[in-house]
Design a protein around this motif. Sequence first.
Motif, PDB file in Angstrom:
ATOM      1  N   CYS A 431       0.908  -1.255  -0.056  1.00 42.47           N
ATOM      2  CA  CYS A 431       0.009   0.080   0.053  1.00 42.47           C
ATOM      3  C   CYS A 431       0.780   1.346   0.117  1.00 42.47           C
ATOM      4  O   CYS A 431       0.335   2.348  -0.095  1.00 42.47           O
ATOM      5  CB  CYS A 431      -0.710  -0.166   1.168  1.00 42.47           C
ATOM      6  SG  CYS A 431      -0.110  -0.105   2.673  1.00 42.47           S
ATOM      7  N   ARG A 433       2.496   2.282   2.589  1.00 46.24           N
ATOM      8  CA  ARG A 433       2.506   3.061   3.975  1.00 46.24           C
ATOM      9  C   ARG A 433       3.500   2.706   4.793  1.00 46.24           C
ATOM     10  O   ARG A 433       3.831   1.320   4.691  1.00 46.24           O
ATOM     11  CB  ARG A 433       1.012   2.735   4.746  1.00 46.24           C
ATOM     12  CG  ARG A 433       0.024   3.484   3.873  1.00 46.24           C
ATOM     13  CD  ARG A 433      -1.239   3.156   4.919  1.00 46.24           C
ATOM     14  NE  ARG A 433      -1.402   1.858   5.413  1.00 46.24           N
ATOM     15  CZ  ARG A 433      -1.594   1.615   6.558  1.00 46.24           C
ATOM     16  NH1 ARG A 433      -1.892   2.664   7.398  1.00 46.24           N
ATOM     17  NH2 ARG A 433      -1.788   0.361   7.006  1.00 46.24           N
ATOM     18  N   CYS A 436       2.734  -0.244   7.555  1.00 47.17           N
ATOM     19  CA  CYS A 436       2.604  -1.602   7.194  1.00 47.17           C
ATOM     20  C   CYS A 436       4.312  -2.370   7.287  1.00 47.17           C
ATOM     21  O   CYS A 436       4.693  -3.198   7.670  1.00 47.17           O
ATOM     22  CB  CYS A 436       2.142  -1.808   5.769  1.00 47.17           C
ATOM     23  SG  CYS A 436       0.375  -1.948   5.938  1.00 47.17           S
ATOM     24  N   CYS A 465      -2.583  -4.444  -0.821  1.00 46.14           N
ATOM     25  CA  CYS A 465      -1.552  -4.679  -0.089  1.00 46.14           C
ATOM     26  C   CYS A 465      -1.613  -6.102   0.652  1.00 46.14           C
ATOM     27  O   CYS A 465      -2.832  -6.287   1.296  1.00 46.14           O
ATOM     28  CB  CYS A 465      -1.479  -3.630   0.930  1.00 46.14           C
ATOM     29  SG  CYS A 465      -0.325  -3.931   2.294  1.00 46.14           S
ATOM     30  N   CYS A 468      -2.293  -5.190   4.925  1.00 41.85           N
ATOM     31  CA  CYS A 468      -3.491  -4.709   5.399  1.00 41.85           C
ATOM     32  C   CYS A 468      -4.782  -4.562   4.223  1.00 41.85           C
ATOM     33  O   CYS A 468      -5.739  -4.154   4.664  1.00 41.85           O
ATOM     34  CB  CYS A 468      -3.073  -3.045   5.640  1.00 41.85           C
ATOM     35  SG  CYS A 468      -2.871  -2.057   4.014  1.00 41.85           S
TER      36      CYS A 468
HETATM   37 ZN    ZN Z   1      -0.530  -1.856   3.686  1.00 42.43          ZN
END
Ligand code: ZN
Length: 482
Positions: A431, A433, A436, A465, A468
Motif C-alpha cells: 500500500c 504506507r 505496514c 496490500c 493491510c
Molecule cells: Zn499495507
Amino acid sequence: MAEAKALTTRTVDFSAWYNELIARAELADYSPVRGCMVIRPNGYAIWERMQGALDQMFKDTGHQNAYFPLFIPQSFLAREAEHVEGFAPETAVVTHAGGKELEEPLVVRPTSETIIYAMYAKWIQSYRDLPLLINQWANVVRWEMRTRLFLRTTEFLWQEGHTAHATEAEAEAEARQMLGVYRTFMEQWMAMPVLTGRKTDSERFAGALRTYSCESLMQDNKALQAGTSHNLGQNFSRAFEVTFQTAAGDLDHVWNTSWGVSTRLVGALIMTHGDDGGLVCPPRLAQYQVVIVPIYRTDEERGNVLEAADRLRKELVAAGVRAHLDAREGMKPGAKYYEWEGRGVPFRLEVGPRDLAAGAVMLARRTGGKKEAVPMAGLGPRMVQEMERMQSDLLETARARREANSIRGATKEQFLAYMETNGGFVYSGFCGRGDCEAEIKEQTKATIRVLPDEEFQSPEQPKTCMWCGRPSTSEAVWAKAY
Ligand SMILES: [Zn+2]
C-alpha cells in the motif's frame, strides 16, 4: 600430511560454513582492532579484479577518478539534516591530534558526499562545467556493533561515484545508468543475478531523493544489497551552495548523484557460489583460472613431467588464461587438489607420466562432474571455451536457485509461512504506507528489498496490500536481508 577437517556444511550452519571457508581459503582475517578486517592476498586478488573491471566500466561511461581526504570537519555532516541523522551514530571522530585538542573535531569519512560537494562548490561556476563525473576508490569507517568479514566491517574498501548535473532528468539518467553498470558487472563478472528497483523511503540513503539498488539472493535465502545508486536531488547542493549559472543566465543549484559498491561484494560472491568444499570463483574474477598439478614418483618422471607442465602453462598464458603451475615439493597431489579446491580455482589440470605418453592431461572442474582426459594439443583455446561455459553456467545456476526460492502474489498467510520456513524473495502488493512496512519488519524481520523495476515485476500486478488489504500502489519484493 594429515587431512584437514572438512568445512561445516551449508545446511548444518551457513554462518559457520561462511567463516570457515574464509579462513580455509585465506581470504581475510580478524584484526587486533575489533570489527576491522585484514584482507589477505587471496581475498585482495578477487577485489583487485573487481576493481579493475568496474574501473574500466566507469571510465567507459565518462567518469574520472580523484581522491578526497579521509577527514571531514564535523560541522560538514550537520549541514544536511537527514544525512547527519543517518550517519552520526556510526561515525568515528578524531578530537585530539599532534598532542592537542582540535578546535573542530574531524569525522573519519563514513561516506564522502559532504567533503566532495564542498569542493564542487568551488569548482562549478557555469553550465559549461557540467556534468562533473568523478569517482573515488577509498576506505570508509562506520562504527558497526555486529560485524561479519566482508559483509559488515567497521572499515571497508569501496568506490563512491559523485556527479553533478544541470537538470533533474540528467541526474536521474545518471543514477539509473550506474545501477545498470552495477547490474552488468554483477551478472557478467560475478555470475550473480540481481533484482533492480527503487528503495522505499525507510530504506533510502540518508539525504537522497531516491535510492536504487541491486539485490541478490544468497544460498541461505537471505537477500544481500549488493550496490546502490542515489539521485540526491538538490539536497546537498543547497546545503553546500553548489550553484551554477544556467545557459539562460540564471543561478541554479546542481543536481547530484552518488553510487557505490564495496568489498561486501566478495562476501556476496562467496555466498552465491561457494559449496561445501570451499570457494567457487567465477573464471573472470579468479586469480588463477587453471592450476596445473604435476604427478610423478621417480626423479626421471619428475624432470619430464615438470618440463611438460611448464610448457603447458606457457601455452595457456599465451592463450590468455591465468594459469599457475603448482610445483611445490614435499606435498602430495591430493593435498594440492584440496587446497586449490578450497580457494575456488575454476579448473585443475593433472599432468602425469601416463597422460604425457598419451598426449593428454586430466581436467577437473571446480563445479563438479567427472574428471576427463583432454588432448594437450589445442588446450589453450579449449580452456578459453571451458571458462566461458563455466561463467555462464554459474550465472544460470544461481538464477534458477533464486527463482526456485521466490514466490509471487503471496497472501499474508503465505508470506508469514514462507518467511518462517523457506526464506527467499516474496513478491506482493504494497500500500506504500510506512506503518505496514514497520509492522512487518517488527514481526518477521523481513524488509522491502526493492519496488522492482518493470522487467522484474510479476505479469499480473497485485491489487491489494498483502498486509493491510488497502489498494496496492506498487508491487514489493520482501526478504530477510544481510
Ligand atoms: Zn499495507
